[in-house]
Design a protein around this motif. Sequence first.
Motif, mmCIF file in Angstrom:
data_model
loop_
_atom_site.group_PDB
_atom_site.id
_atom_site.type_symbol
_atom_site.label_atom_id
_atom_site.label_comp_id
_atom_site.label_asym_id
_atom_site.label_seq_id
_atom_site.Cartn_x
_atom_site.Cartn_y
_atom_site.Cartn_z
ATOM 1 N N TRP A 16 -1.367 -5.536 -5.332
ATOM 2 C CA TRP A 16 -2.246 -5.184 -6.449
ATOM 3 C C TRP A 16 -3.621 -4.736 -5.950
ATOM 4 N N TRP A 17 -4.168 -5.429 -4.968
ATOM 5 C CA TRP A 17 -5.508 -5.104 -4.464
ATOM 6 C C TRP A 17 -5.540 -3.805 -3.655
ATOM 7 N N ASP A 18 -4.371 -3.209 -3.417
ATOM 8 C CA ASP A 18 -4.314 -1.915 -2.748
ATOM 9 C C ASP A 18 -4.495 -0.752 -3.714
ATOM 10 N N THR A 19 -4.558 -1.041 -5.014
ATOM 11 C CA THR A 19 -4.584 0.031 -6.011
ATOM 12 C C THR A 19 -5.996 0.366 -6.467
ATOM 13 N N ALA A 25 -1.795 3.346 -5.284
ATOM 14 C CA ALA A 25 -2.455 2.915 -4.044
ATOM 15 C C ALA A 25 -3.681 3.773 -3.773
ATOM 16 N N TYR A 26 -4.775 3.101 -3.480
ATOM 17 C CA TYR A 26 -6.049 3.741 -3.167
ATOM 18 C C TYR A 26 -5.910 4.536 -1.869
ATOM 19 N N THR A 27 -6.372 5.758 -1.862
ATOM 20 C CA THR A 27 -6.206 6.666 -0.732
ATOM 21 C C THR A 27 -6.666 6.064 0.585
ATOM 22 N N ALA A 28 -7.757 5.333 0.583
ATOM 23 C CA ALA A 28 -8.294 4.765 1.824
ATOM 24 C C ALA A 28 -7.387 3.693 2.430
ATOM 25 N N ARG A 29 -6.439 3.179 1.682
ATOM 26 C CA ARG A 29 -5.527 2.171 2.222
ATOM 27 C C ARG A 29 -4.530 2.776 3.217
ATOM 28 N N HIS A 65 -8.447 10.774 16.957
ATOM 29 C CA HIS A 65 -7.950 11.743 15.973
ATOM 30 C C HIS A 65 -7.093 11.014 14.958
ATOM 31 N N MET A 66 -7.281 11.369 13.686
ATOM 32 C CA MET A 66 -6.439 10.883 12.603
ATOM 33 C C MET A 66 -6.283 12.016 11.605
ATOM 34 N N SER A 67 -5.051 12.275 11.192
ATOM 35 C CA SER A 67 -4.820 13.218 10.098
ATOM 36 C C SER A 67 -3.651 12.720 9.278
ATOM 37 N N MET A 68 -3.718 12.984 7.977
ATOM 38 C CA MET A 68 -2.661 12.515 7.076
ATOM 39 C C MET A 68 -2.404 13.537 5.989
ATOM 40 N N ASP A 69 -1.160 13.582 5.574
ATOM 41 C CA ASP A 69 -0.762 14.338 4.388
ATOM 42 C C ASP A 69 -0.141 13.356 3.417
ATOM 43 N N MET A 70 -0.640 13.367 2.207
ATOM 44 C CA MET A 70 -0.112 12.495 1.174
ATOM 45 C C MET A 70 1.004 13.258 0.462
ATOM 46 N N ARG A 71 2.164 12.621 0.306
ATOM 47 C CA ARG A 71 3.330 13.284 -0.287
ATOM 48 C C ARG A 71 3.660 12.761 -1.682
ATOM 49 N N SER A 72 3.552 11.455 -1.890
ATOM 50 C CA SER A 72 3.820 10.890 -3.214
ATOM 51 C C SER A 72 3.093 9.550 -3.332
ATOM 52 N N SER A 73 2.716 9.224 -4.546
ATOM 53 C CA SER A 73 1.960 7.990 -4.772
ATOM 54 C C SER A 73 2.886 6.775 -4.735
ATOM 55 N N VAL A 74 2.272 5.620 -4.523
ATOM 56 C CA VAL A 74 2.990 4.353 -4.554
ATOM 57 C C VAL A 74 2.195 3.358 -5.383
ATOM 58 N N ARG A 107 11.693 7.689 -0.455
ATOM 59 C CA ARG A 107 10.803 8.800 -0.773
ATOM 60 C C ARG A 107 9.639 8.795 0.215
ATOM 61 N N VAL A 108 9.305 9.964 0.754
ATOM 62 C CA VAL A 108 8.184 10.055 1.688
ATOM 63 C C VAL A 108 6.886 9.938 0.900
ATOM 64 N N SER A 109 6.076 8.975 1.282
ATOM 65 C CA SER A 109 4.775 8.767 0.651
ATOM 66 C C SER A 109 3.662 9.426 1.447
ATOM 67 N N PHE A 110 3.745 9.344 2.780
ATOM 68 C CA PHE A 110 2.712 9.948 3.618
ATOM 69 C C PHE A 110 3.272 10.283 4.990
ATOM 70 N N GLU A 111 2.593 11.195 5.663
ATOM 71 C CA GLU A 111 2.862 11.535 7.057
ATOM 72 C C GLU A 111 1.518 11.598 7.759
ATOM 73 N N GLY A 112 1.462 11.137 8.992
ATOM 74 C CA GLY A 112 0.189 11.143 9.699
ATOM 75 C C GLY A 112 0.351 11.341 11.187
ATOM 76 N N ARG A 113 -0.736 11.769 11.797
ATOM 77 C CA ARG A 113 -0.810 11.907 13.252
ATOM 78 C C ARG A 113 -2.072 11.168 13.701
ATOM 79 N N TYR A 114 -1.896 10.287 14.679
ATOM 80 C CA TYR A 114 -2.979 9.445 15.182
ATOM 81 C C TYR A 114 -2.969 9.499 16.703
ATOM 82 N N VAL A 115 -4.137 9.650 17.296
ATOM 83 C CA VAL A 115 -4.253 9.692 18.754
ATOM 84 C C VAL A 115 -5.289 8.659 19.185
#
Length: 150
Positions: A16-19, A25-29, A65-74, A107-115
Amino acid sequence: MTGTNGLFVHRRRVAWWDTDAANIAYTARFPQWCMEAIEEWFLDRLGIDWYRLNHDMNMGSPFVHMSMDMRSSVTPRDALDTTVALKQAGRSSLAFELVGRTVADRRVSFEGRYVCVFVDRDTGKARDIPECFRAAVAREVALAAGVRGD
């Protein structure tokens, strides 16, 4: 846990606190969840968490480096499986690709690349991947190279 393809998978419940005010879900989570999954990968695959890496081995692994693509909400109705694939290892760096999927319907919710880069805590300068991790790192890169999806 290990997925059917051998890659590391970290499961977490959306709480619940993630919303946010939109009841999703709050994007920053999402970056926080990715960092959590990567630290669990370190523990599972390299045998060390970031606290011990910093305090026992006197090195850090800051992210450059951090990058993310949001695909669907949760929502808090969902649990997420985040697959962590080590796609590349340099002299001092590790490049991860992460995919977060809902447990119930995949269902894909997000994809990311982290270095991240291994650094000496005393100098703050990049250092080679420690010898004690190299075999495991090579195995993980080879494993990720052989996987064509989840």
